[in-house]
Design an enzyme around this catalytic site. Structure first.
Site, short mmCIF file in Angstrom:
data_model
loop_
_atom_site.label_atom_id
_atom_site.label_comp_id
_atom_site.label_asym_id
_atom_site.label_seq_id
_atom_site.Cartn_x
_atom_site.Cartn_y
_atom_site.Cartn_z
N TYR A 1 -4.97 2.34 15.77
CA TYR A 1 -3.81 2.51 16.63
C TYR A 1 -4.13 2.34 18.11
O TYR A 1 -3.38 1.71 18.84
CB TYR A 1 -3.17 3.89 16.39
CG TYR A 1 -2.45 3.95 15.06
CD1 TYR A 1 -1.16 3.46 14.93
CD2 TYR A 1 -3.09 4.46 13.93
CE1 TYR A 1 -0.51 3.49 13.71
CE2 TYR A 1 -2.44 4.49 12.70
CZ TYR A 1 -1.15 4.01 12.59
OH TYR A 1 -0.51 4.02 11.38
N GLU B 1 -7.54 8.51 5.83
CA GLU B 1 -7.86 9.20 7.09
C GLU B 1 -8.42 10.60 6.88
O GLU B 1 -7.83 11.61 7.28
CB GLU B 1 -6.64 9.24 8.00
CG GLU B 1 -6.18 7.87 8.46
CD GLU B 1 -5.14 7.94 9.58
OE1 GLU B 1 -4.75 9.05 9.99
OE2 GLU B 1 -4.71 6.87 10.03
N ARG C 1 0.85 -1.18 0.00
CA ARG C 1 0.00 0.00 0.00
C ARG C 1 0.89 1.24 0.00
O ARG C 1 1.63 1.49 0.96
CB ARG C 1 -0.91 0.00 1.23
CG ARG C 1 -1.79 1.25 1.26
CD ARG C 1 -2.63 1.37 2.53
NE ARG C 1 -3.30 2.65 2.50
CZ ARG C 1 -3.22 3.58 3.45
NH1 ARG C 1 -2.49 3.36 4.54
NH2 ARG C 1 -3.86 4.72 3.33
N GLU D 1 -3.52 0.28 7.95
CA GLU D 1 -2.45 0.72 8.83
C GLU D 1 -2.69 0.16 10.22
O GLU D 1 -3.81 0.12 10.71
CB GLU D 1 -2.38 2.25 8.97
CG GLU D 1 -1.83 2.99 7.78
CD GLU D 1 -1.73 4.49 8.05
OE1 GLU D 1 -1.53 4.89 9.23
OE2 GLU D 1 -1.86 5.27 7.09
N HIS E 1 -3.06 10.97 0.11
CA HIS E 1 -2.56 10.81 1.48
C HIS E 1 -2.00 12.15 1.94
O HIS E 1 -0.80 12.29 2.20
CB HIS E 1 -1.51 9.70 1.55
CG HIS E 1 -1.28 9.15 2.92
ND1 HIS E 1 -1.31 7.81 3.21
CD2 HIS E 1 -1.01 9.78 4.09
CE1 HIS E 1 -1.07 7.62 4.50
NE2 HIS E 1 -0.87 8.80 5.05
N ASN F 1 -7.61 1.87 9.46
CA ASN F 1 -6.39 2.11 10.22
C ASN F 1 -6.74 2.10 11.70
O ASN F 1 -7.72 2.74 12.11
CB ASN F 1 -5.79 3.47 9.86
CG ASN F 1 -5.35 3.56 8.41
OD1 ASN F 1 -5.35 2.57 7.68
ND2 ASN F 1 -4.97 4.76 8.00
#
Length: 488
Positions: A329, A200, A111, A395, A155, A327
């Site tokens: 985290y 995002e 990616r 991610e 991005h 994504n």
């Protein structure tokens, strides 16, 4: 303050924050995701991710135009240590080295993102052939290596010329994005099947237009709100442009998601978590898929004005995505707060990152809580929103900043432990019916980490930024074994 802390403060436009309720610290929210080893589905994509500005360098080479990040990094005090992405990992010249890393780790999916300013230096007008040639070379080399190219069209590196014309708060930007998407679909759609529209959306709109800590550095809450709608319009228009270029393309988009954890059992905090979930997790993903916004985030009578809504926008922004990328985290603690700005957004305070200490206490070197349970929980939650569409983890990763030891190797057992825990949580989500078909570690290599410059290292590969040398870390070698066996 890191980008996740910035995100919460920027999106809030609310009060200074409620104290953490003791109940939130003592009460686990759900049973733990399965921690045992196990096999992933046959054909599962193991991969890694990067982004153009963070790795490519060559910021003025071969006709590339100026992006908002090329401009923003020059502003005094915006980037730690005054770092820039002018050279970064030099992947524009060393992309074959990057592909060698992917092969060494047994990875089958890469990616990466495309720099709009390499294709259209001003964000509009004719194609810069030298820039397009780079992505042709990269694509062909990946395919020759048996690796799936998975580009993200945007991005965070908007052409500066388009920012000068209004940026993402201006509706015209969605039309320019659709033109760019169509160009890329026609140029590479004969070889690349799987495309992501954005990365995002909630992060770059909030940090760039409200908080001012990411490019383009604006602090205008009303422009920020309008930008979210323009980006949703661009999703729909870009999706249609790619499909018009080649109906066989599989088009999705990438959303950063997080489980919302009430700070206590108080009704106010439970309601805060619910509305924050709508704003953080649904505002882009559900809106694009369904062509409508979740209710209750804005006062209904003010929403059209705040968004700059026009007749027909529901159809313009709707996109029946072929897959979704997530994504992840860490988690978010939500508590009732007070409005402070006068903007009737959401009466809620949120703290990032947060994981109940009863479940997890470890932190990365970036200060983010390590919370694999939240990975499982948010995948189960978002599966209810996205239906049977395939899901790719686009991610997931952690910053640990240890460098080479006397033996020249990078020993990073914390990163291995992080991945092991998150892989187990992801596997449990798959067993619970979530259609995850691939995983991309963030990141293939250490790179320019936005406002933190080169101070935080997320890579499976160590990069010596003085000379570009790449060294696979212990975690990258461990990951290679997982990818080869398709098992943890």
């Amino acid at each position: 303050m890191n980008r996740r802390d910035f995100l919460m403060s920027s999106l809030g436009m609310v009060g200074a924050g409620a104290a953490l309720a003791p109940a939130a610290l003592a009460k686990p929210k759900a049973k733990r995701a399965g921690q045992g080893d196990g096999a992933f589905p046959p054909g599962f994509y193991w991969g890694a991710a990067t982004a153009a500005y963070q790795v490519e360098g060559a910021y003025r080479e071969d006709g590339k135009g100026e992006s908002i990040w090329d401009r923003f990094v020059l502003a005094p005090g915006k980037i730690k240590n005054g770092d820039t992405g002018n050279v970064a990992c030099d992947s524009y010249h060393r992309y074959m080295d990057d592909i060698a890393l992917l092969k060494a780790m047994n990875l089958k999916s890469y990616r990466f993102s495309i720099a709009w300013t390499r294709i259209q230096p001003d964000g509009t007008g004719p194609v810069n052939q030298k820039g397009l040639d780079y992505y042709n070379r990269l694509t062909d080399a990946l395919l020759a290596a048996g690796i799936r190219p998975m580009p993200t069209l945007y991005h965070w590196d908007l052409p500066q010329n388009l920012e000068d014309r209004g940026g993402w708060p201006a509706r015209e930007t969605a039309d320019r994005y659709a033109e760019y998407a169509g160009i890329m679909g026609k140029a590479l759609g004969d070889r690349i099947e799987t495309w992501s529209l954005f990365n995002e959306s909630k992060t770059f709109t909030a940090l760039g237009y409200n908080q001012g800590v990411f490019a383009p550095g604006r602090k205008d809450p009303y422009a920020f709100i309008r930008s979210t709608h323009t980006v949703n319009l661009a999703h729909g228009l870009g999706y249609k442009a790619l499909k018009a270029a080649n109906p066989k393309l599989k088009v999705g988009s990438v959303y950063d998601v997080t489980p919302m954890i009430p700070a206590s059992d108080r009704p106010e905090d439970v309601a805060a978590a619910d509305i924050w979930d709508k704003w953080q997790n649904l505002w882009f993903a559900q809106t694009v898929i369904e062509g409508r916004y979740p209710e209750g985030v804005f006062p209904a009578d003010r929403q059209p004005e705040l968004l700059n809504w026009k007749d027909g926008d529901a159809d313009r922004m709707h996109a029946d995505l072929d897959f979704v990328g997530f994504n992840y985290y860490s988690g978010t603690l939500c508590a009732y707060g007070k409005e402070a700005s006068g903007v009737p957004l959401i009466d809620v305070d949120a703290k990032w990152p947060y994981a109940p200490p009863a479940l997890e206490t470890a932190k990365t070197d970036f200060g983010w809580n390590v919370y694999p349970q939240g990975f499982h929980d948010i995948l189960v939650r978002m599966h209810k929103v996205t239906g049977n569409r395939p899901i790719e983890i686009t991610e997931n990763g952690c910053a640990y900043n240890m460098g080479p030891t006397a033996d020249g190797q990078i020993h990073d057992p914390q990163r291995i432990a992080f991945y092991r825990g998150h892989f187990a949580a992801m596997l449990q989500a798959i067993k619970d019916g979530v259609p995850v078909r691939g995983y991309h570690a963030w990141s293939l290599m250490d790179n320019f980490e936005w406002a933190s410059g080169y101070s935080q290292r997320f890579g499976l590969t160590w990069v010596d930024f003085a000379n570009g040398t790449r060294t696979i870390k212990d975690s990258g070698k461990w990951y290679a074994g997982v990818a080869a066996a398709n098992t943890i």
